[in-house]
Every structure is written in structure tokens, then in C-alpha cells.
Design a protein around this motif. Structure first.
Motif, short mmCIF file in Angstrom:
data_model
loop_
_atom_site.label_atom_id
_atom_site.label_comp_id
_atom_site.label_asym_id
_atom_site.label_seq_id
_atom_site.Cartn_x
_atom_site.Cartn_y
_atom_site.Cartn_z
N GLU A 1 4.26 5.98 12.09
CA GLU A 1 4.05 3.76 12.18
C GLU A 1 4.17 2.97 11.17
O GLU A 1 4.29 1.84 11.06
CB GLU A 1 2.61 3.92 13.14
N LEU A 2 4.64 3.84 10.02
CA LEU A 2 5.12 2.39 8.98
C LEU A 2 5.29 2.50 7.99
O LEU A 2 5.86 0.78 7.41
CB LEU A 2 4.19 3.14 7.61
N GLY A 3 6.70 2.65 8.97
CA GLY A 3 7.75 1.74 8.74
C GLY A 3 8.41 2.28 7.05
O GLY A 3 9.53 1.53 7.01
N GLY A 4 8.73 3.25 6.91
CA GLY A 4 8.50 2.94 5.39
C GLY A 4 8.39 2.73 4.15
O GLY A 4 7.49 1.78 4.61
N CYS A 5 8.06 2.76 2.96
CA CYS A 5 7.79 1.87 1.85
C CYS A 5 9.49 2.24 0.80
O CYS A 5 9.75 3.05 0.40
CB CYS A 5 6.67 2.93 1.21
N PRO A 6 8.98 1.49 0.36
CA PRO A 6 9.81 1.06 -1.05
C PRO A 6 9.95 1.95 -2.26
O PRO A 6 8.61 1.85 -2.37
CB PRO A 6 10.23 -0.62 -1.40
N THR A 7 10.97 1.89 -2.66
CA THR A 7 10.79 2.72 -3.79
C THR A 7 9.51 1.71 -5.19
O THR A 7 10.12 0.52 -4.96
CB THR A 7 12.05 2.55 -5.07
N GLY A 8 8.62 2.16 -5.82
CA GLY A 8 8.74 1.60 -6.53
C GLY A 8 6.47 0.90 -6.13
O GLY A 8 5.16 0.13 -6.77
N GLU A 9 6.46 0.97 -4.84
CA GLU A 9 4.95 0.97 -4.10
C GLU A 9 4.54 1.79 -3.06
O GLU A 9 5.23 2.98 -3.93
CB GLU A 9 5.78 -0.51 -2.91
N ALA A 10 3.23 1.18 -3.29
CA ALA A 10 2.78 2.44 -2.30
C ALA A 10 1.75 2.34 -1.07
O ALA A 10 2.03 1.13 -0.49
CB ALA A 10 1.32 3.09 -2.96
N ARG A 11 1.70 3.39 -0.26
CA ARG A 11 1.16 2.97 1.49
C ARG A 11 -0.13 3.54 1.31
O ARG A 11 -0.04 4.62 1.02
CB ARG A 11 1.86 3.36 2.44
N CYS B 1 4.37 2.22 -9.36
CA CYS B 1 4.17 3.15 -8.38
C CYS B 1 2.42 3.58 -8.72
O CYS B 1 2.07 3.89 -7.90
CB CYS B 1 4.73 3.76 -7.90
N TYR B 2 2.15 3.46 -9.72
CA TYR B 2 1.09 4.04 -10.38
C TYR B 2 0.29 3.17 -9.97
O TYR B 2 -0.82 2.99 -10.27
CB TYR B 2 1.02 4.75 -12.03
N ARG B 3 0.94 1.51 -10.66
CA ARG B 3 -0.25 0.42 -10.91
C ARG B 3 -0.78 0.29 -9.37
O ARG B 3 -1.64 -0.57 -8.71
CB ARG B 3 0.75 -0.67 -11.17
N ASN B 4 0.43 -0.04 -7.95
CA ASN B 4 0.33 -0.04 -6.38
C ASN B 4 -0.88 0.90 -6.36
O ASN B 4 -1.55 0.24 -5.31
CB ASN B 4 1.99 -0.22 -6.22
N ALA B 5 -0.87 2.40 -6.63
CA ALA B 5 -1.35 3.21 -6.05
C ALA B 5 -2.89 3.20 -6.06
O ALA B 5 -3.48 3.05 -5.70
CB ALA B 5 -1.07 4.34 -6.19
N LEU B 6 -2.91 2.86 -7.98
CA LEU B 6 -4.37 2.37 -8.01
C LEU B 6 -5.09 0.75 -7.66
O LEU B 6 -6.07 1.12 -7.35
CB LEU B 6 -4.32 2.41 -9.76
N GLU B 7 -4.15 0.43 -7.12
CA GLU B 7 -4.97 -0.84 -7.40
C GLU B 7 -5.13 -1.08 -5.04
O GLU B 7 -5.83 -1.36 -5.13
CB GLU B 7 -3.87 -2.43 -6.70
#
Ligand code: ADP
Length: 166
Positions: free
Chosen positions: A49-59, A93-99
């Protein structure tokens, strides 16, 4: 506090585990496959349902059958030799995951060594990037765990942490 652990990340009873996902978020090999197997089919249905995720991002998703409350799916870069913004993308991607984890009130989080398996990122450089971002965020968590799958990876993270603050 940053802790280095040798473990299967799917067994950790933390608030959030991070998945080294691909852009489809529909599962794959390595740690991604292990997380989907342990979480159960509800995870794939939710991810679809999330429709994917670009490189460098997180869901973020629930952990379903995992001991962890959440799974944060972070998409690391494929290593192409270093000239395609790989370092920037891995750090983000580490930063977005931690945020995302902090925004959901997570106090404990465990990371695999993103991009260093099938995606071919050099392990020492990846560990340096992982640790430098973890250091920025460690005050906002009780524990950030670098979850290593091999003894060699564990030693690498321990050595990287000993180098001291940048
Ligand atoms: P990527 O495609 O991002 O390179 P991989 O899953 O192939 O992702 O590898 C990322 C890292 O995860 C590697 O260091 C690999 O050894 C490790 N790994 C694989 N399975 C597990 C697991 N169950 N728990 C923790 N780490 C794992």
C-alpha cells in the motif's frame, strides 16, 4: 548510547528495527527476506500500500509478528564505485530512519549494515558513515544498536567506534 551486537536482527526486542529494503518495499533477499519471513505476510500486504520508496529515504510499518514494534524500511544505494552520490544517499538513509524512529517515540533502534550485502558498498566506508550519523542521534535514543551478522562486521564496527568523534 551506541552498542555493537552480533545477532539476527529479527530476534531483537527493540522499539524499531531497520530493514535494508529495496525501492519496491516488497521484500527481497538478505536481511529484507529474513524480516519479511519473521514478520509474516501482513508486512508485505501493508508495504504494498505504500507505493515504494526512493533511494536514501525510509518508511515505517508495524512489526507484526516480530518482537520489534516497528520496522523502518530504509533504501540504501547500490554501490557503483562511489561517483553516484552513494555516500550522501547512505548517510541520508540512516538519518531518515532515525528521524522517523524519533518521530514515533522509539527509544531503542537496531540497524543492519545497509547496502553492504547484495548492494556491494565497501564495508569499512559504510560503517564509518553509519557510525557518524548514529553519533549525531545517540542523545535522542536510549540505545542505537549496530546489529552485525558476522564476527568480522562486529569487529569492524567496534574499531570504527573507537576512532572517536569526528
Ligand atoms: P543490501 O541489499 O542493502 O546490501 P543485504 O540484506 O544484502 O542488503 O545485506 C545487508 C547486511 O545485512 C549485510 O551485512 C548482511 O550480512 C546483513 N544481514 C543479512 N541477514 C541479516 C539478519 N538476519 N540480521 C542482521 N543482518 C543481516
Amino acid at each position: 548510547m551506541i552498542r555493537v551486537l552480533r545477532a539476527d536482527i529479527t530476534t531483537l526486542p527493540v522499539d524499531a528495527i531497520v530493514n535494508a529494503a529495496n525501492t519496491t518495499l516488497l521484500g527481497g533477499g538478505g536481511v529484507d527476506g529474513a524480516i519479511h519471513r519473521a514478520a509474516g505476510p501482513e508486512l508485505k500486504a501493508y508495504c504494498a500500500e505504500l507505493g515504494g520508496c526512493p533511494t536514501g529515504e525510509a518508511r515505517i510499518t508495524p512489526g507484526f509478528r516480530l518482537p520489534a514494534k516497528w520496522v523502518i524500511h530504509a533504501v540504501g544505494p547500490v554501490w557503483h564505485g562511489g561517483g553516484r552520490e552513494e555516500a550522501t544517499l547512505l548517510a541520508s538513509c540512516y538519518r531518515n530512519a532515525l528521524e522517523l524512529a524519533a518521530a514515533h517515540g522509539a527509544r531503542t533502534i537496531a540497524f543492519p549494515s545497509i547496502s553492504t550485502g547484495a548492494y556491494g558498498y565497501p564495508k569499512d566506508e559504510a560503517a564509518r558513515i553509519a557510525v557518524s550519523v548514529m553519533r549525531v542521534y545517540e542523545g535522542r535514543f536510549d540505545e542505537i544498536i549496530a546489529c552485525c551478522f558476522s564476527e568480522a562486521d562486529k569487529r569492524l564496527y567496534e574499531d570504527t567506534l573507537e576512532i572517536g568523534p569526528p
